[in-house]
Design a protein around this motif. Structure first.
Motif, PDB file in Angstrom:
ATOM      1  N   ALA A 111     -31.494  32.067  46.625  1.00 56.88           N
ATOM      2  CA  ALA A 111     -32.314  32.145  47.834  1.00 56.88           C
ATOM      3  C   ALA A 111     -31.400  32.456  48.999  1.00 56.88           C
ATOM      4  O   ALA A 111     -30.304  31.898  49.106  1.00 56.88           O
ATOM      5  CB  ALA A 111     -33.049  30.835  48.086  1.00 56.88           C
ATOM      6  N   LYS A 166     -34.930  21.737  44.314  1.00 56.45           N
ATOM      7  CA  LYS A 166     -36.125  22.308  43.681  1.00 56.45           C
ATOM      8  C   LYS A 166     -35.760  23.312  42.601  1.00 56.45           C
ATOM      9  O   LYS A 166     -36.419  23.378  41.558  1.00 56.45           O
ATOM     10  CB  LYS A 166     -37.024  22.955  44.732  1.00 56.45           C
ATOM     11  CG  LYS A 166     -37.806  21.932  45.519  1.00 56.45           C
ATOM     12  CD  LYS A 166     -38.773  22.570  46.473  1.00 56.45           C
ATOM     13  CE  LYS A 166     -39.634  21.491  47.103  1.00 56.45           C
ATOM     14  NZ  LYS A 166     -39.816  21.649  48.512  1.00 56.45           N
ATOM     15  N   ARG A 167     -34.739  24.113  42.810  1.00 58.40           N
ATOM     16  CA  ARG A 167     -34.333  25.095  41.806  1.00 58.40           C
ATOM     17  C   ARG A 167     -33.758  24.404  40.565  1.00 58.40           C
ATOM     18  O   ARG A 167     -34.042  24.804  39.449  1.00 58.40           O
ATOM     19  CB  ARG A 167     -33.355  26.101  42.397  1.00 58.40           C
ATOM     20  CG  ARG A 167     -34.092  27.175  43.184  1.00 58.40           C
ATOM     21  CD  ARG A 167     -33.210  27.946  44.140  1.00 58.40           C
ATOM     22  NE  ARG A 167     -33.974  28.988  44.804  1.00 58.40           N
ATOM     23  CZ  ARG A 167     -34.894  28.766  45.748  1.00 58.40           C
ATOM     24  NH1 ARG A 167     -35.162  27.538  46.143  1.00 58.40           N
ATOM     25  NH2 ARG A 167     -35.551  29.780  46.301  1.00 58.40           N
ATOM     26  N   ASP A 169     -32.894  20.919  49.910  1.00 58.33           N
ATOM     27  CA  ASP A 169     -34.199  20.851  49.253  1.00 58.33           C
ATOM     28  C   ASP A 169     -34.375  22.030  48.303  1.00 58.33           C
ATOM     29  O   ASP A 169     -34.847  21.861  47.178  1.00 58.33           O
ATOM     30  CB  ASP A 169     -35.317  20.822  50.298  1.00 58.33           C
ATOM     31  CG  ASP A 169     -36.681  20.659  49.670  1.00 58.33           C
ATOM     32  OD1 ASP A 169     -36.903  19.653  48.968  1.00 58.33           O
ATOM     33  OD2 ASP A 169     -37.536  21.550  49.882  1.00 58.33           O
ATOM     34  N   ALA A 170     -33.983  23.218  48.748  1.00 59.85           N
ATOM     35  CA  ALA A 170     -34.088  24.416  47.898  1.00 59.85           C
ATOM     36  C   ALA A 170     -33.209  24.270  46.659  1.00 59.85           C
ATOM     37  O   ALA A 170     -33.607  24.639  45.548  1.00 59.85           O
ATOM     38  CB  ALA A 170     -33.701  25.659  48.687  1.00 59.85           C
ATOM     39  N   ARG A 171     -32.020  23.734  46.843  1.00 56.43           N
ATOM     40  CA  ARG A 171     -31.106  23.530  45.707  1.00 56.43           C
ATOM     41  C   ARG A 171     -31.723  22.548  44.702  1.00 56.43           C
ATOM     42  O   ARG A 171     -31.750  22.808  43.500  1.00 56.43           O
ATOM     43  CB  ARG A 171     -29.766  23.010  46.227  1.00 56.43           C
ATOM     44  CG  ARG A 171     -28.747  22.757  45.149  1.00 56.43           C
ATOM     45  CD  ARG A 171     -27.348  22.567  45.698  1.00 56.43           C
ATOM     46  NE  ARG A 171     -26.829  23.897  46.003  1.00 56.43           N
ATOM     47  CZ  ARG A 171     -26.471  24.314  47.222  1.00 56.43           C
ATOM     48  NH1 ARG A 171     -26.542  23.513  48.248  1.00 56.43           N
ATOM     49  NH2 ARG A 171     -26.025  25.536  47.393  1.00 56.43           N
ATOM     50  N   SER A 206     -35.896  35.208  47.715  1.00 53.27           N
ATOM     51  CA  SER A 206     -35.397  34.575  46.489  1.00 53.27           C
ATOM     52  C   SER A 206     -35.432  35.552  45.330  1.00 53.27           C
ATOM     53  O   SER A 206     -36.308  36.418  45.267  1.00 53.27           O
ATOM     54  CB  SER A 206     -36.249  33.362  46.136  1.00 53.27           C
ATOM     55  OG  SER A 206     -36.190  32.386  47.145  1.00 53.27           O
ATOM     56  N   VAL A 240     -37.149  33.636  53.988  1.00 49.56           N
ATOM     57  CA  VAL A 240     -36.344  33.385  52.793  1.00 49.56           C
ATOM     58  C   VAL A 240     -36.678  34.456  51.765  1.00 49.56           C
ATOM     59  O   VAL A 240     -37.837  34.832  51.603  1.00 49.56           O
ATOM     60  CB  VAL A 240     -36.565  31.962  52.216  1.00 49.56           C
ATOM     61  CG1 VAL A 240     -38.006  31.729  51.830  1.00 49.56           C
ATOM     62  CG2 VAL A 240     -35.637  31.704  51.038  1.00 49.56           C
TER      63      VAL A 240
END
Length: 152
Positions: A120, A137-138, A133-135, A98, A96
């Motif tokens: 990311a 967390k951001r 999950d990334a969305r 970012s 990944v």
């Protein structure tokens, strides 16, 4: 059961109600735990820094940790790009990359505030759960950044 086709890119953005310089000074990998509530610790790894490479360990409140390599940092264009080089637990994706980019808002009702975009780009083996999950967390981190920036 086959994987759910999904985009492997995430982009979240926010208007931070704080002056550009107050937000920019918080965007250092080793300082993320000072404002991101999901992190319990962010520390530069001993022996990992050289003129070309900085590696920081982010330890999350659940105990998992990720070693983060700074790939690029521009004080002219106001962005930082980083990658995950290792994790304390198995991750379901290969890589990944970012980027956090800041823009000063110079006109309109948000003049004097800061527009932040956090992207990311995951390898194509990242599943829908990783992307969601990334969305999440951001979004959470951008809200934390707004809180920390407004305290200045």
């Amino acid at each position: 059961m086959s994987a759910i086709p999904t985009s492997t890119s995430v982009s979240e953005s926010a208007v931070i109600p704080a002056h550009f310089s107050d937000v920019w000074h918080l965007i250092k990998l080793q300082d993320f735990s000072k404002w991101w509530s999901a992190l319990s610790k962010s520390e530069t790894l001993e022996g990992s820094t050289s003129p070309e490479t900085d590696v920081v360990r982010w330890t999350f409140t659940d105990g998992t940790s990720f070693d983060i390599k700074q790939e690029e940092h521009s004080t002219i264009n106001h962005f930082i790009t980083y990658s995950v080089v290792s994790a304390s637990t198995d991750i379901s994706y290969t890589s990944v990359l970012s980027t956090i980019r800041l823009h000063e808002i110079t006109t309109g009702s948000n003049e004097g505030q800061t527009f932040v975009v956090w992207t990311a780009n995951f390898s194509n083996d990242a599943g829908a759960d990783v992307i969601q999950d990334a969305r999440y967390k951001r979004k959470e981190a951008l809200a934390d950044l707004a809180k920390a920036s407004s305290k200045k």
